[in-house]
Design an enzyme around this catalytic site. Structure first.
Site: not given
Length: 329
Positions: A147, A162-165, A168-169
């Site tokens: 991920h 990295g963690d969600s939120g 990254k995007s």
């Protein structure tokens, strides 16, 4: 033996273009197209055709060039059916004829009876062997899905984790706006080639170049920024892990201690970048990419800085000792 289930039909269905194209077509034994290819290797069955079956590598793809076809014709002229029949008692994945060569009726009959696929290509034996080995090496390479986001920055493949939120995007989107390219967003499929090269691509070709931006939704990077903003696959050469700034954690401020992340048995240089308001993460990643390229060219800024500091300290101490000493007459 490889664990991946890959059949002769899968080989024919591969979407290969330009220098990877195999130009394969089935000319016989269609009932055996579901036969599994379990070993990514080839065999030239010259010894088997002569009747020597000791150590016969039957579980490999059997490639017939001009020499093998000429010998086949001689066998058929001499009526030595038993040799061909005995060869097809083995579980051969398929027989491939290069140079657009075609076997004789006897060979076709035995192949059909044993349901062994016969394939044909217009490529030369040497060219076909080189291409199929390259393709099979990729098909049977160890794989792992991670991920994250994969982008190409200054020619360097950077895997952003990295963690969600954590952003990254959004970071990848800013990099695209700066002229860099997106390989995959959200899920990156990684496969190890030649034992030490990690290639990353999108897990799904249909959604690979789409991005999910919270508050905005799904965007199509190709349509928004053009075909020059994407690429299908890229070697992973640096891992950047984004994490929320932790005041209690000691982050590397000099860069002399290098960190690595192991993926599929390969160690990739890794950076941990803390995220907080005011930090321009895309610029930091751009700088990290250029710095990594310098390292690959033999220049390490952190080590050079450390070396210069030590030289300065040593020279300063030497001057202090020299000027502080009393002249003895």
């Amino acid at each position: 033996m490889a664990e991946k289930c890959f059949t002769v039909l899968d080989l024919l269905d591969l979407d290969l273009k330009e220098h990877n194209s195999l130009n394969l077509r089935c000319i016989g034994g269609r009932k055996g197209l579901t036969r599994e290819i379990s070993i990514p290797d080839l065999n030239r069955p010259g010894l088997a055709l002569s009747g020597f079956f000791d150590s016969f590598a039957f579980n490999r793809l059997q490639v017939y060039g001009r020499g093998e076809v000429a010998y086949l014709r001689k066998i058929e002229e001499d009526g030595k059916v038993e040799t061909i029949r005995q060869m097809f008692t083995y579980a051969i994945p398929c027989c491939i004829f290069t140079h657009n060569l075609v076997p004789g009726e006897m060979f076709f009959r035995e192949a059909e009876a044993s349901q062994c696929p016969i394939l044909q290509t217009d490529l030369s034996t040497a060219e076909f062997s080189a291409r199929i080995m390259r393709i099979l090496s990729d098909v049977f390479a160890p794989r792992q899905s991670i991920h994250g986001v994969l982008a190409e920055v200054y020619g360097l493949g950077i895997l952003i984790l990295g963690d969600s939120g954590v952003g990254k995007s959004e970071t990848a989107l800013e990099l695209i706006k700066l002229g860099h390219r997106l390989v995959a967003d959200d899920v990156v499929e990684i496969h190890c080639v030649s034992g030490n090269i990690l290639m990353g691509t999108g897990a799904n070709k249909i959604i690979a170049h789409h991005m999910e931006i919270r508050g905005l939704g799904i965007i199509n990077v190709t349509h928004l920024y053009g075909i020059g903003a994407i690429r299908d696959k890229k070697q992973i050469q640096l891992v950047v892990k984004l994490e929320i700034w932790d005041a209690s954690k000691n982050y590397d401020r000099i860069g002399t201690e290098e960190q690595y992340m192991e993926i599929l048995g390969v160690n990739i240089p890794k950076l941990e970048i803390p995220v907080k308001p005011g930090r321009n993460i895309p610029i930091i990643i751009e700088t990290a990419a250029m710095n990594e390229r310098l390292k690959k060219m033999g220049y390490n800024a952190a080590r050079e800085f450390n070396k210069n500091i030590l030289k300065w300290i040593e020279s300063d101490n030497a001057r202090a000792v020299y000027f502080g000493s009393e002249d003895i007459i």
